[in-house]
Design an enzyme around this catalytic site. Structure first.
Site, PDB file in Angstrom:
ATOM      1  N   GLU A 129       0.824  -1.209   0.000  1.00  0.00           N
ATOM      2  CA  GLU A 129       0.000   0.000   0.000  1.00  0.00           C
ATOM      3  C   GLU A 129       0.860   1.263   0.000  1.00  0.00           C
ATOM      4  OE1 GLU A 129      -4.158  -0.963   2.098  1.00  0.00           O
ATOM      5  OE2 GLU A 129      -2.439  -1.323   3.405  1.00  0.00           O
ATOM      6  N   GLU A 177      -4.236  -9.990   2.711  1.00  0.00           N
ATOM      7  CA  GLU A 177      -5.282  -9.688   3.692  1.00  0.00           C
ATOM      8  C   GLU A 177      -6.418 -10.704   3.712  1.00  0.00           C
ATOM      9  OE1 GLU A 177      -2.937  -5.988   3.410  1.00  0.00           O
ATOM     10  OE2 GLU A 177      -3.603  -7.529   2.004  1.00  0.00           O
TER      11      GLU A 177
END
Length: 263
Positions: free
Chosen positions: A120, A140
């Site tokens: 990210e 995730e």
């Protein structure tokens, strides 16, 4: 007593390039709470500094740019606190948002593993240069997290089908795949990473800073707007009214390099 090394190192070169290095190599640059706070503070400051023309974000140690959230710290926090962390709901700014909104051109120099929150962070930068040994992963869906920032940024950077594949399957992929999907700007050897980054950043700092600032604002603000609305955006300062515009045209006529003032 052993002196603790700072978790984030910052060095600003004479030509205005800020080199920001994640400095937890023994933890593969996992993003501790302290490191995330430091990233927010540092990028807020770099955004304000007139002497900074561009920012390079990299990881120490060579084994990983960052493996993302410090899951050991997260587990300890979960057992000690009543409420878990939720993105965009705490008092401090989201660090990925802070990097994204930095008005200076930003480059992520990626080596080793680029995972989760580290991925990210890379997506928050404007440009991404990776070694051919880099590996990317958004895990995730395997650990029950949400990739709040990544789920919004990834489909803005690559076609939706690639974004869903990366997010849904949580499988690693290599730098050549990242280049093919449009995630990366350059892929190079580990030995040539620094030289490739230096060449790109040298070109960036030779360009008119107000123009680059305008481009960044126009791309981010206009990407979600209808074209008729986006064309009428006017994020300041305006390059058309700047001293640098006059300097740039004069330098072109005189066949010399422009001396940008940022005004």
């Amino acid at each position: 007593m052993v002196d603790r090394q700072p978790e984030l190192l910052v060095d600003v070169s004479a030509d205005g390039v800020a080199f920001v290095r994640l400095n937890r190599p023994e933890h593969l640059n996992a993003l501790s709470r302290g490191l995330l706070s430091d990233i927010t503070t540092v990028f807020t400051e770099l955004d304000r500094r007139r002497d900074v023309r561009a920012v390079v974000l990299q990881g120490a140690g060579g084994r990983a740019f960052s493996v993302g959230a410090d899951l050991k710290e997260m587990h300890a926090r979960d057992t000690a606190e009543d409420l878990p962390y939720e993105p965009m709901r705490e008092a401090t700014r989201n660090p990925y948002e802070t990097v994204l909104e930095c008005r200076k051109p930003t480059i992520a120099a990626l080596e080793g593993w680029v995972v989760g929150g580290g991925f990210e962070l890379a997506m928050a930068c404007d440009l991404r240069i990776a070694t051919d040994t880099a590996r990317f992963l958004m895990p995730e869906s395997k650990v029950g997290l949400g990739a709040n920032f990544g789920s919004q940024m990834l489909p803005r950077l690559v076609p939706a089908g690639f974004a869903f594949e990366v997010l849904y399957l949580a499988e690693p992929f290599d730098a050549e795949t990242g280049l093919r999907m449009g995630l990366l700007n350059r892929v190079t050897s580990p030995e040539q990473l620094d030289a490739t980054v230096q060449a790109m950043v040298a070109t960036l700092v030779s360009r008119a800073p107000i123009t680059l600032q305008r481009y960044k604002a126009m791309v981010h603000l206009g990407s979600s707007l209808p074209i008729a609305t986006a064309l009428r955006l006017n994020p300041g300062p305006s390059p058309y009214l700047s001293e640098d515009r006059a300097e740039g045209t004069a330098a072109f006529r005189q066949k010399r390099s422009p001396q940008w003032s940022g005004r």
